[in-house]
Design a protein around this motif. Sequence first.
Motif, PDB file in Angstrom:
ATOM      1  N   ARG A 195       0.826  -1.211   0.000  1.00  0.00           N
ATOM      2  CA  ARG A 195       0.000   0.000   0.000  1.00  0.00           C
ATOM      3  C   ARG A 195       0.860   1.260   0.000  1.00  0.00           C
ATOM      4  O   ARG A 195       0.483   2.278  -0.603  1.00  0.00           O
ATOM      5  CB  ARG A 195      -0.941   0.007   1.204  1.00  0.00           C
ATOM      6  CG  ARG A 195      -2.073  -1.012   1.124  1.00  0.00           C
ATOM      7  CD  ARG A 195      -3.062  -0.822   2.270  1.00  0.00           C
ATOM      8  NE  ARG A 195      -3.753   0.467   2.199  1.00  0.00           N
ATOM      9  CZ  ARG A 195      -4.591   0.919   3.131  1.00  0.00           C
ATOM     10  NH1 ARG A 195      -4.820   0.176   4.226  1.00  0.00           N
ATOM     11  NH2 ARG A 195      -5.196   2.087   2.995  1.00  0.00           N
ATOM     12  N   LEU A 196       2.010   1.212   0.670  1.00  0.00           N
ATOM     13  CA  LEU A 196       2.901   2.370   0.644  1.00  0.00           C
ATOM     14  C   LEU A 196       3.451   2.603  -0.759  1.00  0.00           C
ATOM     15  O   LEU A 196       3.564   3.754  -1.211  1.00  0.00           O
ATOM     16  CB  LEU A 196       4.049   2.166   1.640  1.00  0.00           C
ATOM     17  CG  LEU A 196       3.658   2.314   3.117  1.00  0.00           C
ATOM     18  CD1 LEU A 196       4.738   1.753   4.022  1.00  0.00           C
ATOM     19  CD2 LEU A 196       3.378   3.778   3.461  1.00  0.00           C
ATOM     20  N   VAL A 197       3.778   1.525  -1.466  1.00  0.00           N
ATOM     21  CA  VAL A 197       4.201   1.665  -2.867  1.00  0.00           C
ATOM     22  C   VAL A 197       3.078   2.259  -3.701  1.00  0.00           C
ATOM     23  O   VAL A 197       3.291   3.185  -4.501  1.00  0.00           O
ATOM     24  CB  VAL A 197       4.639   0.305  -3.438  1.00  0.00           C
ATOM     25  CG1 VAL A 197       4.864   0.406  -4.949  1.00  0.00           C
ATOM     26  CG2 VAL A 197       5.903  -0.184  -2.750  1.00  0.00           C
ATOM     27  N   GLU A 198       1.869   1.746  -3.533  1.00  0.00           N
ATOM     28  CA  GLU A 198       0.723   2.240  -4.304  1.00  0.00           C
ATOM     29  C   GLU A 198       0.433   3.702  -3.997  1.00  0.00           C
ATOM     30  O   GLU A 198       0.123   4.489  -4.904  1.00  0.00           O
ATOM     31  CB  GLU A 198      -0.494   1.378  -4.013  1.00  0.00           C
ATOM     32  CG  GLU A 198      -0.357  -0.050  -4.543  1.00  0.00           C
ATOM     33  CD  GLU A 198      -1.438  -0.977  -4.030  1.00  0.00           C
ATOM     34  OE1 GLU A 198      -1.543  -2.113  -4.543  1.00  0.00           O
ATOM     35  OE2 GLU A 198      -2.183  -0.590  -3.095  1.00  0.00           O
ATOM     36  N   ALA A 199       0.551   4.079  -2.719  1.00  0.00           N
ATOM     37  CA  ALA A 199       0.341   5.488  -2.356  1.00  0.00           C
ATOM     38  C   ALA A 199       1.388   6.375  -3.005  1.00  0.00           C
ATOM     39  O   ALA A 199       1.096   7.490  -3.448  1.00  0.00           O
ATOM     40  CB  ALA A 199       0.381   5.643  -0.837  1.00  0.00           C
ATOM     41  N   GLY A 200       2.620   5.869  -3.071  1.00  0.00           N
ATOM     42  CA  GLY A 200       3.667   6.640  -3.713  1.00  0.00           C
ATOM     43  C   GLY A 200       3.427   6.801  -5.195  1.00  0.00           C
ATOM     44  O   GLY A 200       3.521   7.911  -5.744  1.00  0.00           O
ATOM     45  N   GLU A 201       3.081   5.712  -5.864  1.00  0.00           N
ATOM     46  CA  GLU A 201       2.890   5.766  -7.313  1.00  0.00           C
ATOM     47  C   GLU A 201       1.661   6.573  -7.698  1.00  0.00           C
ATOM     48  O   GLU A 201       1.598   7.096  -8.817  1.00  0.00           O
ATOM     49  CB  GLU A 201       2.820   4.344  -7.858  1.00  0.00           C
ATOM     50  CG  GLU A 201       4.173   3.627  -7.754  1.00  0.00           C
ATOM     51  CD  GLU A 201       4.139   2.194  -8.252  1.00  0.00           C
ATOM     52  OE1 GLU A 201       5.222   1.638  -8.518  1.00  0.00           O
ATOM     53  OE2 GLU A 201       3.032   1.625  -8.368  1.00  0.00           O
ATOM     54  N   ALA A 202       0.711   6.719  -6.793  1.00  0.00           N
ATOM     55  CA  ALA A 202      -0.454   7.547  -7.069  1.00  0.00           C
ATOM     56  C   ALA A 202      -0.088   9.026  -7.193  1.00  0.00           C
ATOM     57  O   ALA A 202      -0.868   9.829  -7.724  1.00  0.00           O
ATOM     58  CB  ALA A 202      -1.503   7.362  -5.971  1.00  0.00           C
ATOM     59  N   ALA A 203       1.123   9.373  -6.703  1.00  0.00           N
ATOM     60  CA  ALA A 203       1.566  10.764  -6.769  1.00  0.00           C
ATOM     61  C   ALA A 203       2.133  11.131  -8.136  1.00  0.00           C
ATOM     62  O   ALA A 203       2.487  12.293  -8.363  1.00  0.00           O
ATOM     63  CB  ALA A 203       2.608  11.030  -5.691  1.00  0.00           C
ATOM     64  N   GLY A 204       2.244  10.147  -9.045  1.00  0.00           N
ATOM     65  CA  GLY A 204       2.771  10.428 -10.378  1.00  0.00           C
ATOM     66  C   GLY A 204       4.044   9.651 -10.649  1.00  0.00           C
ATOM     67  O   GLY A 204       4.411   8.741  -9.908  1.00  0.00           O
TER      68      GLY A 204
END
Length: 596
Positions: free
Chosen positions: A196-205
Motif C-alpha cells: 500500500r505504501l508503494v501504491e500510495a507513492g505511485e499515485a503521486a505520479g
Amino acid sequence: MTDFTTRPEIRGTFGVVTSTHWIASAVGMAMLEKGGNAFDAAVATGLVLQVVEPHLCGPAGDLPAVFHSVTTGTAVLAAQGPAPAGATIEHYRAQGLSLIPGSGLLATVIPGAFDGWMLMLRDHGTVTLREALAPVIHYAGEGHPIMPRVAATIAGLADYFAAEWPSSAETWTPGGTPPAPNAIFRNPDVARTYTRLVEAGEAAGSDRAAQIDAARDAWAEGFVAEAIFGYLEQAEVHDVSEQKNRAVLAPADMAGWRAGYEEPVSYDYHGWTLHKTGPWGQGPVLLQSLAILKHFDIAAMDPRGEEFAHTVIEAMKLSYADRETYYGDPAQSEVPMAHLLSDAYNAERAALIGETASLEQRPGRVPGFEALAEAYVARAARDFGVGDVAAQEPTMAHLTEKRGDTVHLDVIDRWGNCVSATPSGGWLQSNPVIPGLGFPLNSRAQMFWLEEGLPTSLAPGRRPRTTLTPTLADHENGARLVFGTPGGDQQDQWQLIWFLRFVHHGMDLQQALDAPLFHSLHFQGSFFPREVKPGALLIEPNMAEGAIDGLRARGHRVSVAPEWSVGRLTAALRHPDGVMQAGATPRLMQAYAIGR
C-alpha cells in the motif's frame, strides 16, 4: 598470530554487503548487481532485516546511520524519533511509575525507521520506490525460513501474547501455535502495508522523489497513522510495570516529524578519523575511549591478554560514566562534547587507570556541569544490584531469548559510497502488533529518566539517548571503513575492541571479528530496570592463557560466557585503490558478508 579465520575474507572491486542476516545481505548484494548504489542496497537490506529479524527491529523502530556519499560527503542520517508532546514526567509519575517501562505504550516514541530509510532512498539512492520495497514485500508475503532464535523468542512469549497482546498472538502464533524453527514464516499484513505504501507513492505520479515523499506522507499522516491511532484510541496495554497503560503518542506527533541529516562527531586516532552520531546516541563514547587509550601503548599489549583487557575495560568505565552523566539530545540540552574529547581532559582521565579494577562510578568533572556528575553517582548508587529483571534490549546467546536487540549493516559500492546503519526498536517483544499493519510500536522511551534536570530527563520533543552507534572511519591514506554491531550498551565496547586489534595488532577484518570479546557491566544500564553492577566483566573463554585469572586477581568481577557468544560485529573496508573487503561475525551463525 594465526591467519586462520572461521570464514573467508571477502574481497572484490564491485561491491560488498555485510549484515546480521544472510538473506538481508544477499538482498543488498542483489540491489548492487541490478545497478543500484550503496544507499539503494542499504535500504533494501534494512527493510528485509525487519522481516527476517523481527525480534530485533521493525518498521516503527529507530534508525541512525553514518554514511559517505561521493557527491555530498560524510553525514549522519538522524532517524531517531523524539518523545511525543504528551510525554511529560508529571504524566508518567501520575501513573505511579518511577521508571519508564521497558515495554508497552508508555515506552513509545515517534517511529523513525521507515521515514529515515525513505529519506536516504530519495536523496542518495537511484532505484524506484517499488524496486526498493520489492524484497521486503516478497519475504513478508511469500515467507522465509524463520531462525531458531526467532522461533524460540516467539515460543517463550506465546502464552503472554495470548493472554495480554492478542494482536501479537494472531501475527506471531498463527492458528495458536508458535512457528517451528526453520519453518517458512509469513507476515501478510506487513506485505500488504508495504504494498500500500508503494501504491500510495505511485499515485503521486511518475516522479521518483515525489513517489517516495508520498509514501512518507502515507506513513506519517495517511493510512498507517490512521491504523495506529485507531488502535491507540482504545488500547490499554499490559507492560513490565505489571499494569495496563495507555499511549501518549498522538496524530500530531507523527504528522509533525520527519527524519533529517546532521554533522557527525569526529575524532582522530592513529591515522584514522572516526565519525559517529551526536550524543543523542552513545557513539561519542567510543571516541572518548580512544582519547583515553591514546595515552597507552596498546600495540605493545597482547590483544588477547590480561593487560589489554584490563586497560580497555577501565577506559570504557570512564567514558561510559561520562555518557551517563552528560549525553543527551543536543537540540534540548547543552552537551560539553568538545571538553569531553579534549586532550587535557582525557590525559586526566587516563591517569585514573591503575593496576587494579575500579569499583567506583567516576564521571569527569566538567566546569559548569558538576551537578550532573553528582546526580549520576547518586543515581548509580541507588540502582546498584536492582535485581534480575530482564533488561529490554541487549541479547547474545548467553542471555534470555525474551529480550529485544538490534541489527546492523555495512555497504560499500564500486563508486565509493559507504553506509553503516544500526536499525533497532519496534521488536515483536516491545508492544502489541497494530491490527492490520503487522508490526508493533517501539519502546525507546525507556531510556529517559523520570527525574528533572538531566540531559536524559523525559521531555516532549526530546530524543532519547540511545545505544545505537554505527561507525564510519577515514584513513589518511584514503581508505574508508564502516563497522558496527547490535548489543545495546555493549555496541561501542565490542566495536572499540575490534578497532584496536585492527589498528594496532595487524589483524585483518575477519581475524579481528573472530577474536574473543569481553565487555563491562559496571556502569548504569540503558534499559529497564537500569541496573548497575560495579566491576562486572563478561568475557569469552578463549583469551590468552592466564588472562581471566589475571583479571580476577586485579579485582574484576569476571563471568565467563560460552565460547562464540559475545558480539555480533560486521565490517567493510575500501582501500585507496578501490579494492574492498568485508567480514561478519560467526557468532549465532547468521551474520554474513557478500561481495565480489
